[in-house]
Design a protein around this motif. Structure first.
Motif, mmCIF file in Angstrom:
data_model
loop_
_atom_site.group_PDB
_atom_site.id
_atom_site.type_symbol
_atom_site.label_atom_id
_atom_site.label_comp_id
_atom_site.label_asym_id
_atom_site.label_seq_id
_atom_site.Cartn_x
_atom_site.Cartn_y
_atom_site.Cartn_z
ATOM 1 N N SER A 85 19.404 -50.771 -15.236
ATOM 2 C CA SER A 85 18.092 -50.300 -15.689
ATOM 3 C C SER A 85 17.093 -51.450 -15.797
ATOM 4 O O SER A 85 15.881 -51.243 -15.648
ATOM 5 N N ARG A 107 15.821 -51.861 -12.331
ATOM 6 C CA ARG A 107 14.927 -50.741 -12.030
ATOM 7 C C ARG A 107 13.582 -50.903 -12.758
ATOM 8 O O ARG A 107 12.530 -50.529 -12.239
ATOM 9 N N GLU A 155 8.961 -41.429 -14.199
ATOM 10 C CA GLU A 155 10.193 -41.684 -13.465
ATOM 11 C C GLU A 155 11.397 -41.521 -14.380
ATOM 12 O O GLU A 155 11.387 -42.006 -15.518
ATOM 13 N N GLU A 156 12.421 -40.828 -13.917
ATOM 14 C CA GLU A 156 13.662 -40.653 -14.669
ATOM 15 C C GLU A 156 14.841 -40.836 -13.733
ATOM 16 O O GLU A 156 14.809 -40.384 -12.589
ATOM 17 N N HIS A 157 15.872 -41.493 -14.238
ATOM 18 C CA HIS A 157 17.047 -41.739 -13.413
ATOM 19 C C HIS A 157 18.274 -41.826 -14.312
ATOM 20 O O HIS A 157 18.272 -42.537 -15.312
ATOM 21 N N ASP A 165 22.456 -42.297 -13.688
ATOM 22 C CA ASP A 165 23.535 -42.526 -12.726
ATOM 23 C C ASP A 165 24.795 -42.891 -13.495
ATOM 24 O O ASP A 165 24.942 -44.021 -13.967
#
Length: 387
Positions: A151, A154, A100-102, A104
């Protein structure tokens, strides 16, 4: 002194069935989270995992190793580490999943994680630390000032979803730098049923927490399984302090460069221990004292102002800022004009700390020169006016 690359040579032929998981394996998996497996390894709930050597082959064939922005926080040896893992009996056949990568920018959130399946129905959930992005750095400063950052939220969600994917399995959580903070935060907040499945939580030279986390019952339930590993002159953590007992390890580097996990000294399946943190730096003390005097609204304004100054260059990463050369310092200092002296002084110090901790020595030198030039110009102007 030997390091984790030597460990891969020494113990690469020993499977986890013949030699159990240890703290060096933990650091290797923590560093693995910096590899860009997005689109190669499926996300949570997106299907079966991928054998590590197959995922690595795709990673190298795509040329992604050439795009890895190395720095003090992102060691340049990570691709070489991955190559050694592929050819070893210990790591080559392991399964990678739940990638998973995010990123923002609006929410100042940089998050990435991957899960490594181990024999015996166990899995290591690895959280990526701060990368080269300015968004990631702003979130690091937010960690020092706010009770919770995006984060961390998350990370808790990731643990809950990955734990459901591996229902009944035992779990390790870990990460390097900010990834270590995310591992601890998610361990505290993932819920009692998942906490009961945790074998260990590793914070590899990652920031600590604000005091509000320490007194909670959720923290006490996992405190004895939290392992904080710090190099002998740790300077990472910015404004935060560690609440756990910690392990101090020897390093072949000095100062901030000891944050590089590849510099940590290894002997057999363990790090080389030191007696204490006698060499720890205290150069964040002035900034910490100033921040502690602020209320919550003032803290949020400070981090917003810091990021606005960093973003004024138009760069998205520290590498891009370095490429702009002396222009970076000039643009950033111009963006600070109009701020009150106290905030300006604090921002000036915070930016210097950022450059020191990221290993951006050229940026730090440019920053100092531009500051000196502006001060001299102001003094000359006063002298010409007879002030």
């Amino acid at each position: 002194m030997s390091n984790l690359m030597d460990y891969l040579d020494w113990r690469g032929d020993l499977t986890f069935l013949s030699a159990p998981f240890n703290e060096i394996d933990n650091l290797i998996f923590a560093e693995l989270a910096f590899v860009d497996f997005h689109g190669i390894v499926p996300g949570v709930g997106e299907g079966a995992g991928v054998v590590l050597r197959d995922a690595a082959a795709r990673y190298f064939s795509d040329g992604r190793d050439k795009k890895l922005e190395s720095s003090v926080l992102v060691p340049e040896l990570i691709p070489a580490m991955l190559e050694k893992m592929c050819t070893s009996a210990r790591f080559g056949d392991l399964i990678l999943s739940c990638c998973e990568e995010h990123l923002d920018e609006a929410r100042a959130e940089q998050f990435a994680a991957i899960t490594v399946e181990l024999p015996g129905r166990a899995a290591y959930l690895s959280f990526r630390g701060t990368d080269d992005t300015l968004v990631g750095w702003k979130e690091d400063f937010d960690m020092a000032l706010l009770d919770t950052v995006p984060s961390q939220v998350r990370a808790v969600d990731y643990v809950k979803r990955a734990a459901a994917r591996y229902r009944g399995w035992k779990l390790y959580l870990g990460g390097h730098s900010k990834g270590g903070n995310l591992a601890v935060y998610s361990a505290v907040n993932c819920g009692k049923s998942i906490q009961n499945r945790l074998l260990a939580v590793y914070n590899n030279d990652g920031p600590g927490f604000r005091e509000t986390l320490l007194s909670r019952e959720e923290h006490r339930r996992v405190a004895d399984r939290i392992f904080t590993i710090l190099p002998k002159s740790s300077v990472v953590g910015l404004l935060m302090e560690h609440e756990e007992d910690f392990i101090v390890v020897d390093s072949t580097q000095v100062g901030v460069l000891q944050h590089d996990g590849f510099s940590w000294c290894v002997k057999g399946p363990e790090f080389v221990r030191m007696d204490d943190l006698s060499g720890v730096e205290t150069n964040d003390k002035a900034l910490k004292e100033w921040v502690d005097s602020l209320n919550q609204e003032q803290r949020e304004r400070f981090t917003d102002a810091l990021f606005e100054v960093l973003s004024s260059t138009g760069a998205a990463t520290l590498a891009e800022m370095r490429a702009q050369g002396a222009k970076t310092a000039a643009v950033m200092l111009k963006a600070m004009v109009g701020l009150d002296k106290e905030t300006r002084d604090a921002l000036n110090y915070a930016v210097s700390v950022l450059f020191i901790k990221s290993g951006a020595q050229s940026l730090l030198n440019d920053w100092k020169r531009e500051n000196q030039r502006r001060r001299k110009k102001k003094e000359d102007l006063k002298e010409s006016r007879g002030e």
